[in-house]
Enzyme design. Structure first.
Site, PDB file in Angstrom:
ATOM      1  N   CYS A  26      62.133  72.869   4.008  1.00 26.10           N
ATOM      2  CA  CYS A  26      60.884  72.541   2.974  1.00 26.10           C
ATOM      3  C   CYS A  26      61.248  71.925   1.752  1.00 26.10           C
ATOM      4  O   CYS A  26      61.510  70.718   2.102  1.00 26.10           O
ATOM      5  CB  CYS A  26      60.144  74.029   2.817  1.00 26.10           C
ATOM      6  SG  CYS A  26      58.652  73.757   1.854  1.00 26.10           S
ATOM      7  N   HIS A  57      58.806  75.905   7.827  1.00 29.79           N
ATOM      8  CA  HIS A  57      59.759  77.140   7.683  1.00 29.79           C
ATOM      9  C   HIS A  57      59.963  77.691   9.048  1.00 29.79           C
ATOM     10  O   HIS A  57      59.336  78.768   9.518  1.00 29.79           O
ATOM     11  CB  HIS A  57      59.244  77.867   7.044  1.00 29.79           C
ATOM     12  CG  HIS A  57      58.939  77.592   5.432  1.00 29.79           C
ATOM     13  ND1 HIS A  57      59.887  77.783   4.599  1.00 29.79           N
ATOM     14  CD2 HIS A  57      57.807  76.993   4.943  1.00 29.79           C
ATOM     15  CE1 HIS A  57      59.224  77.223   3.343  1.00 29.79           C
ATOM     16  NE2 HIS A  57      58.016  76.751   3.531  1.00 29.79           N
ATOM     17  N   GLU A  72      62.285  80.004   9.508  1.00 27.93           N
ATOM     18  CA  GLU A  72      62.466  81.435   9.199  1.00 27.93           C
ATOM     19  C   GLU A  72      61.173  82.217   9.146  1.00 27.93           C
ATOM     20  O   GLU A  72      61.084  83.319   9.084  1.00 27.93           O
ATOM     21  CB  GLU A  72      63.345  81.295   7.769  1.00 27.93           C
ATOM     22  CG  GLU A  72      62.404  81.465   6.562  1.00 27.93           C
ATOM     23  CD  GLU A  72      62.387  79.920   6.242  1.00 27.93           C
ATOM     24  OE1 GLU A  72      62.440  78.853   7.034  1.00 27.93           O
ATOM     25  OE2 GLU A  72      61.738  79.510   4.967  1.00 27.93           O
TER      26      GLU A  72
END
Lengths: 202, 251
Positions: free
Chosen positions: A80, A181, A183
């Site tokens: 990001c 993202h 994650e």
């Protein structure tokens, strides 16, 4: 060992949690001397371009990061804002120079795009995946108002669509950048971070 | 194209997961961390965690609890409740919270919200509007005072756009826990020319409504009862869309 550089207001825990869940060794680093020892690096980040660059400047990390990424070729993943600072500049905030690993600029989504910010799950149109085994059935979580419009086609991993197309992941030598993202992208993120942790070497 | 999201809302009261009915009558549902684990295993699109005890009593967020919640979930987590300082926000993002939802601050400290957007960006902010339908119109509900205000949704909606929120959560209080279905009419009373992502909540009761919301090009729907309870006797059942349904809403 994967080193996550703590940036101002970064989402470090999510990245750390997922890597640990996947069985990888992780450390959080904050300064120059730790950075110079990193073997594999993740630049996470939320927040604005200028605030992030200012933070790196105040902590005297800019030159070390450039050295590490460009000269020492430490495998690096920017997520990001961590991807956006790999570019040369951004329309976000006060004008300032990025890490300039890539010469292009980050722009603000304008009326040609459907949603600002672009928040939610989106697909990738794979341009150059090579060894990454990315699948077009994968979905990733995005959350951003600024974007990368164009980059050399050889550096594009994927494009995504928010009304119009934008570059959603990039690669050059030892660096990967993801606008999304991993994650926050559960099973699809597992795959992506596993690839970076286990298979991505220069 | 842009992907529609289906978001469970989990309400926490003094460390316990509860289900509210019209924002009242908290019913114990279970342990928040175990519940988040279940949703994580079901590959949930996103979770909204609202700590109502913190906002009502003006307490700080329970950072330890939020840390445990975030470490159990690999999908985006939005948190709301008791967030009134930039320091709180920095801490929450570091713990792995993706977005913060604000409600009370809207009435009390708009400068704080401006500062928030400047530091963290619009995409990190959800503004939540609690709405009550009364006398043919939608009004803002003040859940701390448990009172319907005389502020109309359509005016308030226009007004808050200047904060540049990333998303707006519109929560129908009169439908909360009612199983009466989402109130799609709310959307007609707002002028969303700014094209801000809208999350509609309150009353969600079946999968058909989710498909209907997708057809209407809503950005997301949220629900609490639908994902935590079930049946005539409000039995506790933590559930999410099955993989076939997830595929269908992704199409």
């Amino acid at each position: 060992m994967i080193s996550i550089l703590k940036l101002k207001s970064g989402n470090i825990s999510s990245v750390e949690n997922m890597l640990k869940f996947l069985g990888h060794k992780v450390e959080i680093i904050t300064n120059k001397s730790e950075l110079l020892k990193a073997k594999k690096l993740i630049l996470p980040g939320i927040g604005s371009f200028d605030e992030t660059m200012n933070y790196l400047k105040q902590n005297e990390l800019i030159e070390t990061l450039r050295l590490l990424i460009i000269k020492n070729e430490v495998p690096t993943l920017g997520i990001c804002m961590g991807m956006q600072i790999l570019l040369s500049s951004s329309e976000e905030g006060k004008p300032c120079e990025g890490l300039s690993v890539f010469p292009q600029k980050i722009k603000k989504f304008d009326k040609n795009f459907s949603k600002v910010p672009h928040v939610g799950w989106n697909k990738l149109e794979i341009i150059n995946s090579q060894e990454m085994f990315l699948d077009e059935k994968n979905f990733f979580y995005f959350s951003h108002s600024y974007f990368l419009e164009k980059i050399l086609s050889e550096n594009v991993i994927s494009l995504s669509v928010n009304g119009s197309k934008f570059v959603s992941s990039i690669k050059k030598n030892n660096v990967i950048g993801a606008q999304f993202h991993p994650e926050k992208s559960h099973k699809y993120g597992f795959h992506f971070l596993d690839y970076f942790a286990e298979k991505f070497y220069v | 194209m842009f992907n529609f999201r289906v978001i469970p809302v989990l309400t926490i009261n003094e460390g316990k997961l509860v289900k509210t009915f019209k924002f009242n009558n908290n019913t114990y549902v279970g342990d928040p961390i175990n519940t988040v684990k279940i949703f994580n295993n079901k590959f949930v699109d996103e979770l909204i965690i609202l700590d109502i005890s913190k906002s009502i009593l003006d307490l700080e967020p329970d950072f330890e609890n939020i840390k445990s919640i975030c470490s159990e979930c690999f999908s985006p987590i939005t948190y709301g409740g008791g967030v009134s300082k930039i320091d709180h926000c920095i801490k929450l993002f570091e713990l792995g919270v993706e977005k913060i939802v604000f409600n009370n601050v809207l009435f009390e400290d708009r400068k704080f919200l401006d500062e928030f957007v400047k530091i963290f960006g619009s995409q990190s902010m959800i503004l939540s509007l609690n709405i009550f339908f009364q006398k043919d119109d939608y009004f803002i509900y003040d859940y701390r005072k448990k009172k319907i205000t005389n502020i109309k949704l359509k005016d308030f909606f226009k007004d808050i756009l200047s904060i540049y929120p990333g998303e707006i959560l519109i929560y129908s209080v009169d439908r909360d826990g009612s199983k009466r279905g989402l109130d799609f009419n709310i959307l007609e009373s707002i002028d969303n020319t700014a094209n801000i992502p809208i999350i509609l909540a309150g009353g969600l009761n079946n999968y058909e409504e989710i498909l209907e919301a997708k057809r209407m090009k809503l950005d997301a729907v949220a629900g609490s009862y639908f994902f935590t309870m079930h049946g005539k006797f409000n039995s506790i059942l933590i559930s999410y869309l099955n993989s076939r349904q997830i595929e269908q809403i992704r199409e």
